[in-house]
Motif scaffolding. Structure first.
Motif, PDB file in Angstrom:
ATOM      1  N   LYS A 169       1.010  -0.941   0.099  1.00  0.00           N
ATOM      2  CA  LYS A 169       0.213   0.081   0.036  1.00  0.00           C
ATOM      3  C   LYS A 169       0.762   1.762  -0.136  1.00  0.00           C
ATOM      4  O   LYS A 169       0.233   2.372  -0.657  1.00  0.00           O
ATOM      5  CB  LYS A 169      -0.802  -0.051   1.317  1.00  0.00           C
ATOM      6  N   ARG A 170       2.012   0.759   0.795  1.00  0.00           N
ATOM      7  CA  ARG A 170       2.893   2.409   0.468  1.00  0.00           C
ATOM      8  C   ARG A 170       4.331   2.623  -1.052  1.00  0.00           C
ATOM      9  O   ARG A 170       4.443   3.404  -0.694  1.00  0.00           O
ATOM     10  CB  ARG A 170       3.356   2.107   1.489  1.00  0.00           C
ATOM     11  N   ILE A 171       3.692   1.576  -1.662  1.00  0.00           N
ATOM     12  CA  ILE A 171       4.178   1.824  -3.074  1.00  0.00           C
ATOM     13  C   ILE A 171       3.906   3.164  -3.980  1.00  0.00           C
ATOM     14  O   ILE A 171       3.103   3.123  -4.091  1.00  0.00           O
ATOM     15  CB  ILE A 171       4.215   0.892  -3.722  1.00  0.00           C
ATOM     16  N   PRO A 172       5.056   3.499  -4.036  1.00  0.00           N
ATOM     17  CA  PRO A 172       4.105   4.607  -5.378  1.00  0.00           C
ATOM     18  C   PRO A 172       3.818   4.026  -6.480  1.00  0.00           C
ATOM     19  O   PRO A 172       4.754   3.140  -7.313  1.00  0.00           O
ATOM     20  CB  PRO A 172       5.745   5.403  -4.903  1.00  0.00           C
ATOM     21  N   PHE A 173       3.093   4.389  -7.084  1.00  0.00           N
ATOM     22  CA  PHE A 173       1.979   4.001  -8.015  1.00  0.00           C
ATOM     23  C   PHE A 173       2.238   5.406  -9.406  1.00  0.00           C
ATOM     24  O   PHE A 173       2.295   6.668  -9.255  1.00  0.00           O
ATOM     25  CB  PHE A 173       0.614   3.458  -8.417  1.00  0.00           C
ATOM     26  N   PHE A 174       2.870   4.333 -10.188  1.00  0.00           N
ATOM     27  CA  PHE A 174       2.480   5.022 -11.818  1.00  0.00           C
ATOM     28  C   PHE A 174       2.114   4.742 -12.730  1.00  0.00           C
ATOM     29  O   PHE A 174       2.315   3.348 -12.461  1.00  0.00           O
ATOM     30  CB  PHE A 174       3.756   6.170 -11.790  1.00  0.00           C
ATOM     31  N   ILE A 185       9.672  -1.559  -4.007  1.00  0.00           N
ATOM     32  CA  ILE A 185       9.228  -1.704  -2.925  1.00  0.00           C
ATOM     33  C   ILE A 185      11.198  -1.642  -2.024  1.00  0.00           C
ATOM     34  O   ILE A 185      10.954  -1.302  -0.719  1.00  0.00           O
ATOM     35  CB  ILE A 185       8.764  -3.092  -2.393  1.00  0.00           C
ATOM     36  N   GLN A 186      11.374  -1.930  -2.960  1.00  0.00           N
ATOM     37  CA  GLN A 186      12.917  -1.697  -2.427  1.00  0.00           C
ATOM     38  C   GLN A 186      13.059  -0.412  -1.835  1.00  0.00           C
ATOM     39  O   GLN A 186      14.497  -0.018  -1.091  1.00  0.00           O
ATOM     40  CB  GLN A 186      14.472  -2.289  -3.471  1.00  0.00           C
ATOM     41  N   LEU A 187      12.595   0.750  -2.397  1.00  0.00           N
ATOM     42  CA  LEU A 187      12.834   1.804  -1.746  1.00  0.00           C
ATOM     43  C   LEU A 187      12.017   1.865  -0.145  1.00  0.00           C
ATOM     44  O   LEU A 187      12.453   2.943   0.451  1.00  0.00           O
ATOM     45  CB  LEU A 187      12.027   2.886  -2.180  1.00  0.00           C
ATOM     46  N   GLN A 188      11.272   1.388   0.221  1.00  0.00           N
ATOM     47  CA  GLN A 188      11.390   1.371   1.820  1.00  0.00           C
ATOM     48  C   GLN A 188      12.709   0.422   3.198  1.00  0.00           C
ATOM     49  O   GLN A 188      11.336  -0.768   3.636  1.00  0.00           O
ATOM     50  CB  GLN A 188       9.935   0.626   1.851  1.00  0.00           C
ATOM     51  N   PHE A 223      13.185   5.932 -16.564  1.00  0.00           N
ATOM     52  CA  PHE A 223      13.284   7.342 -16.365  1.00  0.00           C
ATOM     53  C   PHE A 223      12.426   7.777 -16.012  1.00  0.00           C
ATOM     54  O   PHE A 223      12.873   8.617 -14.914  1.00  0.00           O
ATOM     55  CB  PHE A 223      13.284   8.432 -17.784  1.00  0.00           C
ATOM     56  N   ALA A 224      12.000   7.715 -16.082  1.00  0.00           N
ATOM     57  CA  ALA A 224      10.078   7.747 -14.923  1.00  0.00           C
ATOM     58  C   ALA A 224      10.350   7.390 -12.723  1.00  0.00           C
ATOM     59  O   ALA A 224      10.530   8.340 -12.525  1.00  0.00           O
ATOM     60  CB  ALA A 224       8.752   7.425 -15.460  1.00  0.00           C
ATOM     61  N   TYR A 225      11.212   6.278 -13.271  1.00  0.00           N
ATOM     62  CA  TYR A 225      11.258   5.597 -12.268  1.00  0.00           C
ATOM     63  C   TYR A 225      12.640   6.344 -11.714  1.00  0.00           C
ATOM     64  O   TYR A 225      12.618   6.724 -10.342  1.00  0.00           O
ATOM     65  CB  TYR A 225      11.538   4.240 -12.085  1.00  0.00           C
ATOM     66  N   ARG A 226      13.621   6.534 -12.528  1.00  0.00           N
ATOM     67  CA  ARG A 226      14.627   7.555 -11.829  1.00  0.00           C
ATOM     68  C   ARG A 226      14.570   8.743 -11.239  1.00  0.00           C
ATOM     69  O   ARG A 226      15.118   9.313 -10.539  1.00  0.00           O
ATOM     70  CB  ARG A 226      16.187   7.574 -12.743  1.00  0.00           C
ATOM     71  N   TRP A 227      13.801   9.506 -12.241  1.00  0.00           N
ATOM     72  CA  TRP A 227      12.947  10.883 -11.700  1.00  0.00           C
ATOM     73  C   TRP A 227      12.198  10.617 -10.063  1.00  0.00           C
ATOM     74  O   TRP A 227      12.679  11.377  -9.199  1.00  0.00           O
ATOM     75  CB  TRP A 227      12.250  11.394 -13.036  1.00  0.00           C
ATOM     76  N   MET A 228      11.428   9.576 -10.044  1.00  0.00           N
ATOM     77  CA  MET A 228      10.910   9.465  -8.618  1.00  0.00           C
ATOM     78  C   MET A 228      11.481   9.036  -7.830  1.00  0.00           C
ATOM     79  O   MET A 228      11.131   9.294  -6.247  1.00  0.00           O
ATOM     80  CB  MET A 228       9.663   8.560  -9.352  1.00  0.00           C
ATOM     81  N   ARG A 231      13.142  11.178  -6.142  1.00  0.00           N
ATOM     82  CA  ARG A 231      11.916  12.002  -4.485  1.00  0.00           C
ATOM     83  C   ARG A 231      11.693  12.134  -3.839  1.00  0.00           C
ATOM     84  O   ARG A 231      10.383  12.275  -2.812  1.00  0.00           O
ATOM     85  CB  ARG A 231      11.351  13.147  -5.671  1.00  0.00           C
ATOM     86  N   TYR A 232      11.831  10.791  -3.682  1.00  0.00           N
ATOM     87  CA  TYR A 232      11.017   9.375  -3.188  1.00  0.00           C
ATOM     88  C   TYR A 232      11.127   9.780  -1.706  1.00  0.00           C
ATOM     89  O   TYR A 232      11.905  10.379  -0.876  1.00  0.00           O
ATOM     90  CB  TYR A 232      11.343   8.314  -2.962  1.00  0.00           C
TER      91      TYR A 232
END
Length: 247
Positions: A169-174, A185-188, A223-228, A231-232
């Motif tokens: 539920k905490r995964i940033p979605f796009f 999920i590794q960002l967490q 590239f969208a992932y790298r940008w996000m 800023r996570y």
């Protein structure tokens, strides 16, 4: 009351124009629920199908007490369907499988034993039964994604996944997010386990993938992932006076 709360594991099944597969889905998923090592349910997400999928889904859910559905007003794409399923589920764990059944729900039993040690447990397709072009484009896209994300995942396109729901539920979605679930999920600071699973030919319906969404789209989404990622927002609360144990 959300009835998925009564289960430990909710399997999300996105549906888009899969009327020819609904009967087989009902049969194979029903068998799996009877033999699952954990109490499990099915959540169909009808992504605005234009065929007879919705009627068949409703019939299936009436006939099976552990089958549920939500339905979009129009087609929103695979990432939106997965996100809606995760947002809806209230079980401790959520899973995901494609409606084409090129992977089998039986192989969730290979993933579930690791669910308490890893926040994401995912399959790696072995002996793939896809066309040469499909396998080649997948190999190229996977290689580029690994280079861009450094997620260490061999086969992010494998649909078999088991995720702790609170992390999901905490995964940033796009749009296109489904290709980056491990990296996101590794960002967490979550841990990912990869397990070999079986792969089968598609027996009914037609593939929704083409050159754009199998190769060109994933390149752009990297590239969208790298940008996000830069800023996570991530934080840990050190103390508070809200919890009752602090009063």
């Amino acid at each position: 009351m959300n009835r998925t709360k009564d289960y430990e594991f909710t399997i999300i099944v996105p549906i888009y124009n899969e009327e020819d597969n609904i009967g087989r889905l009902e049969k194979e998923l029903s068998v799996y629920l009877k033999n699952s090592s954990v109490k499990s349910c099915i959540l169909f997400v009808n992504d605005g199908s234009k065929d007879n999928s919705q009627t068949l889904i409703e019939t299936t859910c009436r006939q099976n007490s552990s089958f549920f559905y939500i339905s979009f007003d129009q087609n929103r794409g695979l990432s939106a369907a997965i996100k809606a399923g995760i947002d809806t589920a209230e079980s401790q764990f959520v899973g995901y499988i494609d409606a084409d059944l090129q992977t089998t729900p039986e192989d969730f039993e290979l993933l579930l034993p690791y669910r308490n040690q890893f926040e994401l447990v995912m399959g790696i397709r072995t002996g793939r039964k896809d066309s040469l072009g499909k396998k080649l484009s997948s190999k190229i896209a996977n290689g580029f994604r690994r280079w861009m994300t450094n997620d260490g995942v061999a086969d992010t396109g494998c649909p078999l996944k088991v995720i702790r729901t609170d992390y999901a539920k905490r995964i940033p979605f796009f749009t296109g997010m489904h290709r980056f679930l491990p990296a996101l999920i590794q960002l967490q600071d979550a841990n990912v386990k990869q397990v070999p699973v079986r792969h089968f030919e598609r027996l009914a319906g037609t593939s929704k993938f083409n050159l754009w969404n199998r190769l060109i789209g994933p390149f752009m989404d990297c590239f969208a992932y790298r940008w996000m990622k830069k800023r996570y927002i991530k934080y840990n609360i050190a103390s508070d006076n809200i919890s009752t144990h602090n009063i």
